[in-house]
Every structure is written in C-alpha cells, then in structure tokens.
Design a protein around this motif. Structure first.
Motif, PDB file in Angstrom:
ATOM      1  N   GLU A  48       0.831  -1.213   0.000  1.00  0.00           N
ATOM      2  CA  GLU A  48       0.000   0.000   0.000  1.00  0.00           C
ATOM      3  C   GLU A  48       0.861   1.257   0.000  1.00  0.00           C
ATOM      4  O   GLU A  48       0.590   2.211  -0.720  1.00  0.00           O
ATOM      5  CB  GLU A  48      -0.925  -0.014   1.217  1.00  0.00           C
ATOM      6  N   VAL A  49       1.918   1.236   0.823  1.00  0.00           N
ATOM      7  CA  VAL A  49       2.804   2.393   0.887  1.00  0.00           C
ATOM      8  C   VAL A  49       3.573   2.543  -0.418  1.00  0.00           C
ATOM      9  O   VAL A  49       3.732   3.647  -0.948  1.00  0.00           O
ATOM     10  CB  VAL A  49       3.773   2.269   2.076  1.00  0.00           C
ATOM     11  N   ARG A  50       4.075   1.427  -0.949  1.00  0.00           N
ATOM     12  CA  ARG A  50       4.775   1.478  -2.235  1.00  0.00           C
ATOM     13  C   ARG A  50       3.882   2.102  -3.306  1.00  0.00           C
ATOM     14  O   ARG A  50       4.325   2.996  -4.046  1.00  0.00           O
ATOM     15  CB  ARG A  50       5.205   0.079  -2.668  1.00  0.00           C
ATOM     16  N   ALA A  51       2.638   1.646  -3.390  1.00  0.00           N
ATOM     17  CA  ALA A  51       1.724   2.162  -4.402  1.00  0.00           C
ATOM     18  C   ALA A  51       1.478   3.657  -4.209  1.00  0.00           C
ATOM     19  O   ALA A  51       1.439   4.419  -5.187  1.00  0.00           O
ATOM     20  CB  ALA A  51       0.408   1.393  -4.352  1.00  0.00           C
ATOM     21  N   PHE A  52       1.330   4.088  -2.958  1.00  0.00           N
ATOM     22  CA  PHE A  52       1.104   5.513  -2.695  1.00  0.00           C
ATOM     23  C   PHE A  52       2.304   6.337  -3.131  1.00  0.00           C
ATOM     24  O   PHE A  52       2.152   7.380  -3.788  1.00  0.00           O
ATOM     25  CB  PHE A  52       0.823   5.737  -1.210  1.00  0.00           C
ATOM     26  N   LEU A  53       3.499   5.900  -2.781  1.00  0.00           N
ATOM     27  CA  LEU A  53       4.702   6.657  -3.135  1.00  0.00           C
ATOM     28  C   LEU A  53       4.907   6.694  -4.643  1.00  0.00           C
ATOM     29  O   LEU A  53       5.279   7.732  -5.198  1.00  0.00           O
ATOM     30  CB  LEU A  53       5.919   6.059  -2.443  1.00  0.00           C
TER      31      LEU A  53
END
Length: 271
Positions: A48-53
């Motif tokens: 989720e964090v990877r996708a957001f960044l």
C-alpha cells in the motif's frame, strides 16, 4: 495550495517538530503504521505504501547537481504539488525534496570516488538516499543510511531500485549521541537548521572523530544557522558548486552549496 506552500511548511518544520524529533532519543514523528527500525537487502515494502509513493512522486534526474542519480521526488506534475499539505497521510515528506547540501555531497562523491572507495560510510539524515546511493556507485565497501522517518527508508529502497542497486542497510532511529560506530566516513547534509540539534551534532561528531578517527563531510548551502554556529570555525571548505536554476527556485534563491570537512587540519581530498 501550490508547492511553495509545502516548501514553507517543511522549512518551518525543520526548525521545530523534526528538530525536536532528532534531539529526542525517541526518534521521529509517529506514523500510521508500525514503525520499522531496520531494513536490509531483500526487505519487502508494504504494498500500500509502495503504491502511494509511486503514484504521488515523480521519477526525475533533472534540475539537480547529480543527473546520474534518479530519484522519486515531489515535482510540479505531482498531485501534492497542488493539494493542501495536511492531506498528505504520513509524516512531513522531507525526503521528497533533494536539498542542496545533499546535492553537493552527492556530486562531490561522484566526482571523487577515491574518497569512498573501499571505505565504510554512514549517511546521517539520509532523506531520499542520494548521498548513500552516490557512495555505493563510487565503490564504498559498506554503506548504512540513517533517517528518523520510516517513509524515508521506504523511499530509499525505491530509489535504489531506480538506480539498479541492491538496497543498502537502512536504520530508522535517532543515533545522535549514541555510541560512536566504526565508520571511516560520516556524511550529513542540510542538518544544521536548529541550534540545539547543531550543538548535539557538534558534540557527537567530535566524539566520533576522537574515538574512531572518522572523517566527517558536511553539505550545506550556507544557511545562517550553519554559518553562525561555533562548528563553522572548525571546518575547511572542500569545494563549492553552483546550483541549477530549478534548485535555486526551490530554495529561496540560494545560488550555491558547499562541502565542508570537519577535520580542519587536513587538506581537502582530491583524486
């Protein structure tokens, strides 16, 4: 709100909330997921964090002193260049700006690989990880990146991928005033933005040099808090770089950035 609103917010925060976090032994601001204290090669990122960044930053290598290094940064084409800063769901994204002190350090390392080749390096306050990446590219035998923000650690892993490098170890905690590690070199850029933090850095770096004979290189564009601090009298300017126009505009018209050696009796490094 335009991105210059972000810039004002981050510059103010560097003088209060983040400075307090660095001074505290507790580390950085609380984020919305479990903190990770250490990453090493092979550590996977939260999807989720990877996708957001990846969605909210742009891959760029232009407008800075090191076009050899690709980084994920906030740019005019990013959503949060226009959005209100308080809509950003995580801690303030200091890592998403390539600060001029870090640019100078990274440029110096790439131009002078003999400074790091075969040596162990600690990159303190690593942010986007550019200086640590430059050290790896230039042949450092060991690199540890340090920042108090877990999101910076995640961004560093993404930036390693962009530059076709295996991620280096990353520690997410405040190590200032901890026991001096056995590092050949310590790099730090843009860290002298608060007097108390600068005092802590001065004491800790001096201890590292005394006990471990560590070489310390500092990147700074000549901010008042840096030039007016007592450490300034113990520094030797190694080199100075003219900043690209884009970086000047991002940093209130600062025109240059320098690398300083915290070993004033030593001559500047050259290859």
């Amino acid at each position: 709100m335009a991105f210059r609103g972000w810039k004002r917010l981050l510059l103010v925060a560097r003088q209060n909330a983040l400075a307090k976090a660095w001074r505290s032994r507790k580390g950085g601001p609380v984020l919305r997921w479990k903190r990770c204290c250490h990453w090493s090669a092979g550590k996977s990122l939260d999807p989720e964090v990877r996708a957001f960044l990846e969605e909210n930053t742009e891959v760029t290598s232009s407008g800075h002193l090191t076009p050899e290094i690709r980084l994920r940064l906030l740019t005019p084409r990013c959503r949060f260049w226009r959005e209100k800063p308080d809509l950003w769901p995580y801690g303030d994204p200091f890592w998403a700006i390539y600060w001029p002190g870090g640019q100078a350090l990274s440029r110096y390392i790439l131009d002078n690989p003999c400074v790091v080749k075969g040596r162990s390096v600690l990159d303190l306050g690593s942010g986007c990880g550019a200086t640590a990446i430059a050290a790896v590219m230039s042949g450092a035998s060991q690199v540890l990146a340090n920042d108090i923000d877990p999101i910076a650690g995640m961004a560093m892993i993404l930036n390693c991928e962009l530059n076709h490098l295996n991620p280096f170890p990353i520690t997410i905690k405040n190590i200032i005033n901890s026991e001096a590690g056995k590092w050949d070199l310590i790099f730090l850029g843009d860290m002298f933005y608060d007097e108390q933090l600068a005092d802590s850095l001065h004491h800790w770096l001096r201890t590292c040099i005394k006990i471990q004979q560590t070489q310390v290189l500092i990147g700074d564009p000549g901010r008042h808090q840096f030039l007016s601090h007592s450490i300034r009298s113990q520094l030797h300017k190694v080199t100075e770089y003219s900043l690209p126009e884009y970086t000047r505009q991002e940093n209130n018209g600062l025109t240059s950035s320098s690398v300083w050696s915290y070993q004033p009796s030593s001559s500047s490094e050259s290859c």
